[in-house]
Design a protein around this motif. Structure first.
Motif, PDB file in Angstrom:
ATOM      1  N   GLU A 249       0.821  -1.210   0.000  1.00 52.88           N
ATOM      2  CA  GLU A 249       0.000   0.000   0.000  1.00 52.88           C
ATOM      3  C   GLU A 249       0.857   1.264   0.000  1.00 52.88           C
ATOM      4  O   GLU A 249       0.412   2.338   0.371  1.00 52.88           O
ATOM      5  CB  GLU A 249      -0.947  -0.007   1.208  1.00 52.88           C
ATOM      6  CG  GLU A 249      -1.872  -1.214   1.200  1.00 52.88           C
ATOM      7  CD  GLU A 249      -2.909  -1.164   2.310  1.00 52.88           C
ATOM      8  OE1 GLU A 249      -3.293  -0.051   2.696  1.00 52.88           O
ATOM      9  OE2 GLU A 249      -3.318  -2.224   2.772  1.00 52.88           O
ATOM     10  N   LYS A 255      -6.243   0.350  -6.672  1.00 51.90           N
ATOM     11  CA  LYS A 255      -7.206  -0.445  -5.917  1.00 51.90           C
ATOM     12  C   LYS A 255      -7.937  -1.397  -6.862  1.00 51.90           C
ATOM     13  O   LYS A 255      -8.609  -0.951  -7.792  1.00 51.90           O
ATOM     14  CB  LYS A 255      -8.206   0.465  -5.196  1.00 51.90           C
ATOM     15  CG  LYS A 255      -7.580   1.324  -4.107  1.00 51.90           C
ATOM     16  CD  LYS A 255      -8.633   2.093  -3.324  1.00 51.90           C
ATOM     17  CE  LYS A 255      -9.309   3.139  -4.187  1.00 51.90           C
ATOM     18  NZ  LYS A 255     -10.254   3.983  -3.409  1.00 51.90           N
ATOM     19  N   ALA A 257     -10.733  -4.444  -7.160  1.00 57.10           N
ATOM     20  CA  ALA A 257     -11.852  -5.142  -6.536  1.00 57.10           C
ATOM     21  C   ALA A 257     -12.178  -6.380  -7.362  1.00 57.10           C
ATOM     22  O   ALA A 257     -12.407  -6.292  -8.567  1.00 57.10           O
ATOM     23  CB  ALA A 257     -13.075  -4.231  -6.455  1.00 57.10           C
ATOM     24  N   ARG A 282      -8.963  -6.520  -3.133  1.00 52.68           N
ATOM     25  CA  ARG A 282     -10.035  -6.830  -2.188  1.00 52.68           C
ATOM     26  C   ARG A 282     -11.074  -7.685  -2.883  1.00 52.68           C
ATOM     27  O   ARG A 282     -11.413  -7.441  -4.034  1.00 52.68           O
ATOM     28  CB  ARG A 282     -10.707  -5.552  -1.661  1.00 52.68           C
ATOM     29  CG  ARG A 282      -9.812  -4.651  -0.854  1.00 52.68           C
ATOM     30  CD  ARG A 282     -10.504  -3.331  -0.509  1.00 52.68           C
ATOM     31  NE  ARG A 282     -11.700  -3.524   0.298  1.00 52.68           N
ATOM     32  CZ  ARG A 282     -12.940  -3.268  -0.122  1.00 52.68           C
ATOM     33  NH1 ARG A 282     -13.157  -2.848  -1.354  1.00 52.68           N
ATOM     34  NH2 ARG A 282     -13.963  -3.450   0.690  1.00 52.68           N
ATOM     35  N   LEU A 284     -14.999  -8.635  -2.882  1.00 46.98           N
ATOM     36  CA  LEU A 284     -16.232  -8.049  -2.358  1.00 46.98           C
ATOM     37  C   LEU A 284     -17.445  -8.762  -2.938  1.00 46.98           C
ATOM     38  O   LEU A 284     -17.407  -9.292  -4.045  1.00 46.98           O
ATOM     39  CB  LEU A 284     -16.287  -6.546  -2.627  1.00 46.98           C
ATOM     40  CG  LEU A 284     -16.194  -6.027  -4.061  1.00 46.98           C
ATOM     41  CD1 LEU A 284     -17.571  -6.005  -4.715  1.00 46.98           C
ATOM     42  CD2 LEU A 284     -15.611  -4.629  -4.066  1.00 46.98           C
ATOM     43  N   GLU A 289     -19.558  -3.029   0.416  1.00 54.85           N
ATOM     44  CA  GLU A 289     -18.101  -3.164   0.460  1.00 54.85           C
ATOM     45  C   GLU A 289     -17.403  -2.339  -0.615  1.00 54.85           C
ATOM     46  O   GLU A 289     -16.174  -2.317  -0.673  1.00 54.85           O
ATOM     47  CB  GLU A 289     -17.718  -4.644   0.291  1.00 54.85           C
ATOM     48  CG  GLU A 289     -18.276  -5.565   1.362  1.00 54.85           C
ATOM     49  CD  GLU A 289     -18.042  -7.030   1.025  1.00 54.85           C
ATOM     50  OE1 GLU A 289     -17.066  -7.600   1.547  1.00 54.85           O
ATOM     51  OE2 GLU A 289     -18.828  -7.594   0.226  1.00 54.85           O
ATOM     52  N   TRP A 290     -18.166  -1.671  -1.447  1.00 54.27           N
ATOM     53  CA  TRP A 290     -17.597  -0.904  -2.561  1.00 54.27           C
ATOM     54  C   TRP A 290     -16.710   0.219  -2.043  1.00 54.27           C
ATOM     55  O   TRP A 290     -17.049   0.902  -1.090  1.00 54.27           O
ATOM     56  CB  TRP A 290     -18.726  -0.330  -3.407  1.00 54.27           C
ATOM     57  CG  TRP A 290     -18.315   0.072  -4.778  1.00 54.27           C
ATOM     58  CD1 TRP A 290     -17.989   1.319  -5.208  1.00 54.27           C
ATOM     59  CD2 TRP A 290     -18.199  -0.791  -5.918  1.00 54.27           C
ATOM     60  NE1 TRP A 290     -17.683   1.308  -6.534  1.00 54.27           N
ATOM     61  CE2 TRP A 290     -17.801   0.015  -7.004  1.00 54.27           C
ATOM     62  CE3 TRP A 290     -18.386  -2.152  -6.123  1.00 54.27           C
ATOM     63  CZ2 TRP A 290     -17.583  -0.503  -8.280  1.00 54.27           C
ATOM     64  CZ3 TRP A 290     -18.188  -2.668  -7.389  1.00 54.27           C
ATOM     65  CH2 TRP A 290     -17.787  -1.849  -8.445  1.00 54.27           C
ATOM     66  N   ASN A 291     -15.576   0.412  -2.693  1.00 53.76           N
ATOM     67  CA  ASN A 291     -14.639   1.438  -2.226  1.00 53.76           C
ATOM     68  C   ASN A 291     -14.003   2.168  -3.404  1.00 53.76           C
ATOM     69  O   ASN A 291     -12.814   2.452  -3.402  1.00 53.76           O
ATOM     70  CB  ASN A 291     -13.559   0.800  -1.335  1.00 53.76           C
ATOM     71  CG  ASN A 291     -12.719   1.839  -0.631  1.00 53.76           C
ATOM     72  OD1 ASN A 291     -13.191   2.938  -0.331  1.00 53.76           O
ATOM     73  ND2 ASN A 291     -11.471   1.514  -0.372  1.00 53.76           N
ATOM     74  N   ASN A 292     -14.827   2.461  -4.426  1.00 54.91           N
ATOM     75  CA  ASN A 292     -14.370   3.191  -5.608  1.00 54.91           C
ATOM     76  C   ASN A 292     -13.067   2.629  -6.173  1.00 54.91           C
ATOM     77  O   ASN A 292     -12.049   3.318  -6.254  1.00 54.91           O
ATOM     78  CB  ASN A 292     -14.194   4.684  -5.276  1.00 54.91           C
ATOM     79  CG  ASN A 292     -15.499   5.327  -4.881  1.00 54.91           C
ATOM     80  OD1 ASN A 292     -16.547   5.032  -5.459  1.00 54.91           O
ATOM     81  ND2 ASN A 292     -15.459   6.188  -3.882  1.00 54.91           N
ATOM     82  N   PRO A 293     -13.082   1.367  -6.600  1.00 52.80           N
ATOM     83  CA  PRO A 293     -11.854   0.751  -7.106  1.00 52.80           C
ATOM     84  C   PRO A 293     -11.426   1.339  -8.444  1.00 52.80           C
ATOM     85  O   PRO A 293     -12.241   1.856  -9.217  1.00 52.80           O
ATOM     86  CB  PRO A 293     -12.249  -0.725  -7.266  1.00 52.80           C
ATOM     87  CG  PRO A 293     -13.727  -0.692  -7.471  1.00 52.80           C
ATOM     88  CD  PRO A 293     -14.229   0.439  -6.634  1.00 52.80           C
ATOM     89  N   LYS A 319     -23.581  -1.087 -10.187  1.00 51.44           N
ATOM     90  CA  LYS A 319     -22.397  -0.412  -9.649  1.00 51.44           C
ATOM     91  C   LYS A 319     -21.224  -0.538 -10.617  1.00 51.44           C
ATOM     92  O   LYS A 319     -20.460   0.410 -10.830  1.00 51.44           O
ATOM     93  CB  LYS A 319     -22.045  -1.017  -8.291  1.00 51.44           C
ATOM     94  CG  LYS A 319     -21.271  -0.093  -7.373  1.00 51.44           C
ATOM     95  CD  LYS A 319     -22.153   1.006  -6.831  1.00 51.44           C
ATOM     96  CE  LYS A 319     -21.381   1.878  -5.851  1.00 51.44           C
ATOM     97  NZ  LYS A 319     -22.151   3.068  -5.438  1.00 51.44           N
TER      98      LYS A 319
END
Length: 504
Positions: A249, A255, A257, A282, A284, A289-293, A319
């Motif tokens: 990181e 990122k 997903a 990640r 998901l 759990e979405w984190n703007n990948p 999404k």
């Protein structure tokens, strides 16, 4: 031929990895060695050189032996398709889709000759067989039809070592309980224990080991420390542990997903992304759990239509479409590739009762499901992506159906047989392929990731790229060294009935 079999107190105790280690150790010691698992239930499969489909673990173990995998090394493979229904693959080829009851009552009695024939063929060519059990040999409700554990050991006249996972707790109860539930003749086959995935202080464990040996009269042959070996996982239980893998990181990490589909298959496709610097991965399974990948990967699946309906019902389909429109990169592999198209057609009900389903419409593709599975290893080169033009790629295909590319879709790969695989959109942000193992082409993966970094104004990763073959070979050697250090190989050789070679 001599044989040794590792059986577990439960699934995911590390049997596959320990068998891989023994395969490499016997190979290093000069023996002609091969793996064997009579019946495997897994959605991670391996395609042999002659196009047969077996469990991925036996393919990996064969690589550790430095031999070509054959269908005899895993004569029966079960691939779950729906609740209580699985595809039955016999000697690498589709046999039937069967319910659990029908398989247990109708096919299992026919299976023993199949297993014996495979064992006999392996005995003609190899000196040592490293056998792997499945789940636990002590499932008393299933024992009369269990062909994966003690029955297989009996066919090969193989001694058995019980493996338990201390990391999950209850190691002594699981070992003693398993031993107690075995029949007398089965207990006589068990020659010792291996305690796996140990993280603690050995001095605190010693009294328990002494009690176990005194109580059972069997030796503890080794306590193997917990280690991320880099060996591909087979059991879907391992998916939850991917989140524990060390992530890089530092700096502006990309990122990634990965959509955790309910029937995800060949999830080892994403393993190389964990090794890439400047990337976080990640899994998901919900919008929460979405984190703007930056990158979204839809992996393979054993049932494209059912998993796509799940994708829609969870809101993840919408999404993914929104993210793609906003500039996120989207990749689909095999079933995930099919989902990227406009339409999924199933006129003959090969996969489901749905004759036509609208896909994500991110690529101009129409997929029609047909009976007959394509299973092949293949190679080729990148022809449609400017960021990696001409790069060689290799992988394997396992899929039902034909995908037709429409106007505006750019073919991604030209394969050795001349046909074009995969599709790329004109913006270069969405692509898909039938090629499992595409990210294991590590130079291609690095160039692709660096192209995304370049477009986003991020610093490129310039570190050297090792080939997949180099990384796998190093993993097998490192694993063998670790297990050899902690396992009493002198006693293992004694159990197998062979003389241990003198090593310099």
């Amino acid at each position: 031929m001599r044989a040794i079999m590792l059986q577990g107190t439960s699934s995911d105790v590390g049997k596959s990895v320990l068998c891989t280690a023994l395969c490499r150790i016997f190979y290093e010691d000069g023996w002609k060695v091969a793996p064997f698992k009579s019946q495997n239930m897994a959605l991670n499969s391996y395609i042999t050189r002659d196009g047969k489909e077996i469990g991925r673990a036996q393919g990996v173990q064969a690589e550790a032996c430095r031999i070509d995998a054959t269908a005899d090394m895993n004569p029966i493979l079960l691939k779950p398709k729906k609740d209580m229904i699985a595809e039955v693959i016999v000697r690498g080829e589709h046999y039937a889709d069967m319910g659990a009851g029908a398989y247990r009552e109708d096919y299992v009695p026919k299976a023993l000759p199949v297993l014996q024939e495979s064992l006999d063929r392996l005995a003609e060519e190899y000196e040592v067989l490293v056998m792997e059990g499945a789940g636990s040999p002590a499932e008393i409700n299933l024992k009369d039809r269990d062909i994966a554990n003690m029955k297989a050991a009996e066919l090969a006249d193989a001694p058995v070592i019980l493996v338990a996972d201390i990391d999950r707790g209850g190691v002594f109860a699981s070992l003693v309980g398993t031993l107690t539930l075995l029949d007398e003749s089965e207990r006589a086959r068990v020659k010792g224990f291996i305690i796996n995935k140990f993280r603690g202080k050995f001095s605190l464990l010693k009294s328990g080991l002494d009690w176990l040996e005194e109580h059972t009269g069997l030796p503890v042959l080794g306590v193997i420390p917990y280690a991320d070996t880099g060996i591909e996982a087979e059991d879907s239980l391992a998916l939850s542990k991917l989140r524990l893998k060390k992530q890089d990181e530092t700096g502006d990490a990309l990122k990634v997903a990965v959509i955790r589909l309910p029937r995800i298959s060949n999830f080892t496709d994403i393993d190389p992304l964990y090794d890439e610097p400047g990337v976080t991965v990640r899994l998901l399974a919900s919008v929460a759990e979405w984190n703007n990948p930056d990158i979204i990967i839809i992996p393979g699946t054993k049932n494209t239509t059912d998993d796509f309906l799940w994708l829609t019902e969870t809101g993840l389909a919408a999404k993914i479409q929104e993210a793609a429109q906003a500039g996120a990169h989207v990749v689909g592999i095999c079933g995930g590739y099919q989902m990227l198209g406009t339409t999924l057609l199933d006129p003959d009900g090969v996969e489901s009762v749905h004759a036509e389903i609208e896909g994500l419409s991110l690529l101009p593709l129409v997929t029609t499901f047909q009976a007959g599975k394509r299973t092949v290893r293949t190679m080729g080169h990148v022809s449609g992506a400017t960021f990696a033009a001409g790069q060689e790629v290799q992988g394997y295909e396992i899929h039902l159906g034909r995908t037709d590319r429409g106007e505006g879709g750019i073919p991604l790969f030209t394969l050795e047989d001349g046909h074009m695989d995969g599709t790329l959109n004109e913006a270069g942000t969405v692509w898909g392929t039938y090629l499992h193992g595409v990210f294991h082409n590590r130079s291609f993966t690095r160039v692709w990731l660096n192209d995304i970094r370049y477009k986003r104004g991020l610093e490129l990763v310039e570190a050297d790229v090792k080939t997949e073959a180099e990384m796998r070979e190093a993993s097998y050697t490192e694993l063998a060294s670790l297990v050899r250090h902690y396992l009493d190989m002198e006693k293992v050789y004694e159990i197998v009935g062979l003389t241990q070679p003198t090593r310099t």
